[in-house]
Design a protein around this motif. Structure first.
Motif, short mmCIF file in Angstrom:
data_model
loop_
_atom_site.label_atom_id
_atom_site.label_comp_id
_atom_site.label_asym_id
_atom_site.label_seq_id
_atom_site.Cartn_x
_atom_site.Cartn_y
_atom_site.Cartn_z
N SER A 78 0.04 5.90 -9.61
CA SER A 78 -0.99 5.32 -8.74
C SER A 78 -2.38 5.66 -9.24
CB SER A 78 -0.85 5.83 -7.30
OG SER A 78 0.41 5.52 -6.82
N VAL A 79 -2.58 6.92 -9.62
CA VAL A 79 -3.90 7.34 -10.09
C VAL A 79 -4.28 6.56 -11.36
CG1 VAL A 79 -5.26 9.26 -11.03
CG2 VAL A 79 -3.75 9.64 -9.09
N MET A 136 -3.59 -17.00 -16.84
CA MET A 136 -4.72 -16.11 -17.16
C MET A 136 -4.59 -14.74 -16.50
SD MET A 136 -7.79 -18.87 -16.61
CE MET A 136 -8.71 -17.65 -15.68
N LEU A 137 -3.71 -14.64 -15.49
CA LEU A 137 -3.61 -13.39 -14.72
C LEU A 137 -3.12 -12.24 -15.60
CD1 LEU A 137 -1.99 -14.01 -11.22
CD2 LEU A 137 -4.31 -13.25 -11.70
N PRO A 138 -3.77 -11.10 -15.55
CA PRO A 138 -3.27 -9.93 -16.29
C PRO A 138 -2.06 -9.34 -15.55
CG PRO A 138 -5.18 -9.29 -15.00
CD PRO A 138 -4.98 -10.77 -14.77
N GLU A 139 -1.34 -8.44 -16.20
CA GLU A 139 -0.27 -7.71 -15.50
C GLU A 139 -0.93 -6.94 -14.35
OE1 GLU A 139 3.31 -4.54 -16.53
OE2 GLU A 139 1.46 -4.48 -17.68
N LEU A 140 -0.41 -7.11 -13.15
CA LEU A 140 -1.08 -6.56 -11.97
C LEU A 140 -0.77 -5.07 -11.76
CD1 LEU A 140 -0.62 -9.67 -9.70
CD2 LEU A 140 -2.69 -8.92 -10.88
N PRO A 141 -1.63 -4.37 -10.99
CA PRO A 141 -1.46 -2.92 -10.83
C PRO A 141 -0.07 -2.52 -10.36
CG PRO A 141 -3.27 -3.76 -9.45
CD PRO A 141 -2.83 -4.87 -10.33
N GLU A 142 0.49 -3.29 -9.43
CA GLU A 142 1.79 -2.91 -8.90
C GLU A 142 2.86 -2.96 -9.99
OE1 GLU A 142 2.86 -5.04 -5.25
OE2 GLU A 142 4.92 -4.47 -5.77
N ALA A 143 2.80 -3.99 -10.82
CA ALA A 143 3.78 -4.13 -11.89
C ALA A 143 3.65 -2.98 -12.89
CB ALA A 143 3.59 -5.47 -12.59
N HIS A 166 4.99 0.28 -11.48
CA HIS A 166 6.44 0.27 -11.55
C HIS A 166 6.90 0.62 -12.97
CE1 HIS A 166 10.31 -0.79 -9.95
NE2 HIS A 166 10.56 -1.50 -11.04
N ARG A 167 6.25 0.01 -13.95
CA ARG A 167 6.62 0.22 -15.34
C ARG A 167 6.39 1.68 -15.76
NH1 ARG A 167 3.88 -0.96 -19.97
NH2 ARG A 167 2.17 -2.02 -18.92
N TYR A 168 5.29 2.27 -15.29
CA TYR A 168 4.98 3.65 -15.67
C TYR A 168 6.04 4.61 -15.12
CZ TYR A 168 0.33 2.06 -17.09
OH TYR A 168 -0.70 1.42 -17.69
N ILE A 169 6.53 4.28 -13.92
CA ILE A 169 7.55 5.14 -13.32
C ILE A 169 8.87 4.96 -14.06
CG2 ILE A 169 8.87 5.59 -11.20
CD1 ILE A 169 6.29 4.58 -9.67
N ILE A 228 0.84 -1.20 0.00
CA ILE A 228 0.00 0.00 0.00
C ILE A 228 0.87 1.25 0.00
CG2 ILE A 228 -1.98 -1.07 1.12
CD1 ILE A 228 -1.08 0.43 3.72
N GLN A 229 0.26 2.34 -0.40
CA GLN A 229 0.95 3.61 -0.52
C GLN A 229 0.20 4.62 0.33
OE1 GLN A 229 3.29 3.88 -3.41
NE2 GLN A 229 4.02 5.72 -2.40
N VAL A 230 0.84 5.18 1.36
CA VAL A 230 0.21 6.23 2.15
C VAL A 230 1.14 7.42 2.13
CG1 VAL A 230 -0.71 6.91 4.40
CG2 VAL A 230 -0.94 4.55 3.63
#
Lengths: 95, 479
Positions: free
Chosen positions: B317-318, B293-300, B303-306, B107-109
């Motif tokens: 995150s948004v 079947m799993l898609p690329e997950l949000p965390e991955a 990371h890639r966007y950054i 999580i990110q706070v």
């Protein structure tokens, strides 16, 4: 492990079974007998035995995720004591 | 004294199957009462449960997404209690050997990251609904929801503030929708939270006595309920009292929690393995199939966007709050690979703002990612100004010229004047028409310069690049 009369009454209450004082005494004797049996079994060495969760050594079959049931509420509700607006009516319960 | 709040969450996610967990009745929301409750769901004598493949598959998917262990065998148990919306007198749930064990969620706070560990996630059936109004002093029972598959997700007591609890709940909410195992609709009760809250003096190891708060059906209520509950417990302890372990209900209208039942009245569920259901075995092959079947997950993706696009942690995150938004972003950037930040700003600003205003989802956005990219291309190559781009976007949204950015720019004459010669000509005219301002400028009045820029912009109808105008004007005034 010894069972007390209070244990019996508590279990009866949890299971919503009404029992008289006499019946409770009788049930206490019967249940204690079962506990004696369990105690005898406890003496057996089981540390190398895998716990069993079902009496049959089989695995669960699964069904496909499809809707197979149709609406039969009229039929089911024909035997319900009280029904209104499609709902089963029961004595009021609010927690 | 400094107090520390300790929070653990239990989240019930309704799995997005067509049929119920142990019967072939439909799970569709909003049907007429009891029309989707079959003989198994209403517990007629002699019926037997048969486990739904789709529910198990979704649980495995979740387990893999959080890096948990998938138990095989996994066991179903009866949880015994009496309530009219539970016709069997027990709920089929899991106790020992839940399908999913362990795992964690990041999580990110604010600026800090934190790992929240999960204890377990188990499959169970939902109960029906009791309606307490207007039935001549009786309660009405609708069993449509009875037997709906739920995944109960239990966290470790790893959270230390209501903000962390909300961040965790939101991360799970994103994850279950992202993987498609739950629609996440909180109004319809597809995603429900209970919070276990306790407090302890900061620095101590042992946990304080906890209270469980039920009925938290929004992130805002989750936050407010935890804050209220922590304050309540601290006040009691500071007055020399002690906390009673109990279940409490959050009342949103009064913003307070109150006792629902104390420990003495707490249920004794007498769990035992359900003899109607055999142990569930999940093969290696099945797990690997689901993993594929799993898609690329949000965390991955975050990371890639950054890494690849140079976005900030916040932007990443948004954009990964929902898979649909992330997909939209990526499809836009695909057309405009060097302008990721511009794409991100537009999606988080203009696009989301408009979607919110019209209350529609990004999948229904009238301006698709490819169209948006065509518009942004004209911003980045200087054809139009950022301000005009907003007008063009508006026209695209209305479907003018089939939503084609170039056609709208041409029709509206929004193309910026970037030809030096043309701008110079206009500047000469403005300087000749305003000798006083020119004199003021040479006399040291800086304000006169701004006034001249304004005149030039006016002469170009706002279509000149202001930076370019500034530069040329300065040069001219020095001549």
């Amino acid at each position: 492990m010894t069972l007390s009369l209070d244990d019996v009454k508590r279990v009866a209450n949890l299971a919503r079974i009404e029992i008289s004082e006499d019946e409770a005494q009788q049930v206490l004797m019967q249940l204690s007998g079962i506990f004696d049996l369990i105690e005898q079994m406890q003496a057996i060495e089981t540390s190398n035995i895998e716990p069993m969760s079902h009496a049959q050594d089989m695995i669960q079959r699964l069904r496909e995720d499809v809707v197979t049931e149709s609406d039969q509420h009229m039929l089911f509700q024909a035997i319900a004591p009280q029904v209104e607006a499609g709902l089963y009516l029961v004595p009021k319960v609010i927690e | 004294m400094q107090w520390e709040i300790v929070i653990g969450l239990e989240i019930h996610a309704q799995l997005s199957t067509q049929s119920k967990i142990f019967s072939g009745a439909s799970t569709a929301y909003g049907a007429q009462p009891n029309t989707q409750a079959c003989a198994v769901d209403i517990a007629l004598p002699g019926v037997l449960p048969v486990l739904n493949y789709g529910a198990v598959e979704r649980a495995i998917k979740f387990g893999l997404a959080i890096g948990a262990k998938i138990n095989s065998p996994s066991i179903f148990a009866r949880k015994n209690y009496f309530y009219p919306d539970l016709p069997k007198g027990y709920q089929i749930s899991q106790f020992e050997l839940p399908i999913v064990q362990g795992g964690s969620v990041k999580i990110q706070v604010g600026d800090s990251e934190k790992i929240v560990r999960l204890t377990r996630a188990h499959l169970e059936e939902d109960a029906g609904k009791s309606l307490h109004e207007e039935f001549h002093g009786m309660s009405g029972i609708d069993l449509n929801r009875a037997g709906t598959p739920l995944l109960e997700i239990v966290s470790e007591p790893d959270m230390r503030s209501s903000a962390e609890a909300v961040a965790y709940a939101k991360a799970l909410h994103t994850l279950v929708r992202w993987t498609g195992i739950c629609d996440g609709n909180m109004q319809e009760g597809s995603f429900r939270c209970d919070a276990n809250v306790s407090v302890r003096p900061r620095g101590t190891e042992t946990f304080g006595t906890r209270c469980e708060i039920k009925n938290l059906n929004s992130f805002r209520f989750l936050e407010k309920a935890i804050d209220f509950e922590a304050r309540r417990q601290i006040e009691i302890l500071e007055d020399g009292g002690s906390i009673t372990q109990e279940t409490r209900l959050y009342d949103a209208s009064r913003d307070e929690t109150r006792t629902m039942r104390s420990k003495e009245e707490a249920h004794d569920y007498r769990y035992f393995p359900d003899p109607d259901l055999l142990p569930l075995e999940i093969s290696r092959e099945w797990i690997e199939q689901v993993r594929a079947m799993l898609p690329e997950l949000p965390e991955a993706r975050r990371h890639r966007y950054i890494q690849d696009f140079g976005l900030t942690v916040y932007d990443a995150s948004v954009l990964t709050a929902a898979r649909e938004i992330a997909d939209y972003f990526e499809n836009t950037v695909k057309q405009l690979p060097t302008q990721a930040k511009l794409c991100a700003n537009w999606i988080m600003g203009e696009v989301s703002g408009r979607l919110n205003k019209e209350n529609i989802e990004i999948t229904q956005c009238p301006v698709g990612p490819k169209q948006l990219a065509e518009l942004l291309m004209r911003v980045s190559d200087g054809t139009i100004s950022g301000k005009s781009a907003k007008d063009v976007f508006d026209s695209m949204w209305q479907g003018e010229h089939s939503g084609n950015a170039d056609a709208i720019i041409a029709a509206k004459g929004l193309k910026q004047i970037s030809d030096d010669g043309e701008i110079e000509k206009l500047i000469d005219q403005v300087l000749a028409a305003h000798p006083q301002q020119v004199a003021d400028y040479h006399g040291g009045k800086e304000k006169a310069f701004n006034s001249l820029v304004g005149q030039v912009m006016k002469a170009t109808k706002g279509k000149a690049n202001p930076g370019q105008v500034n530069m040329i004007l300065k040069k001219k005034l020095l001549e």
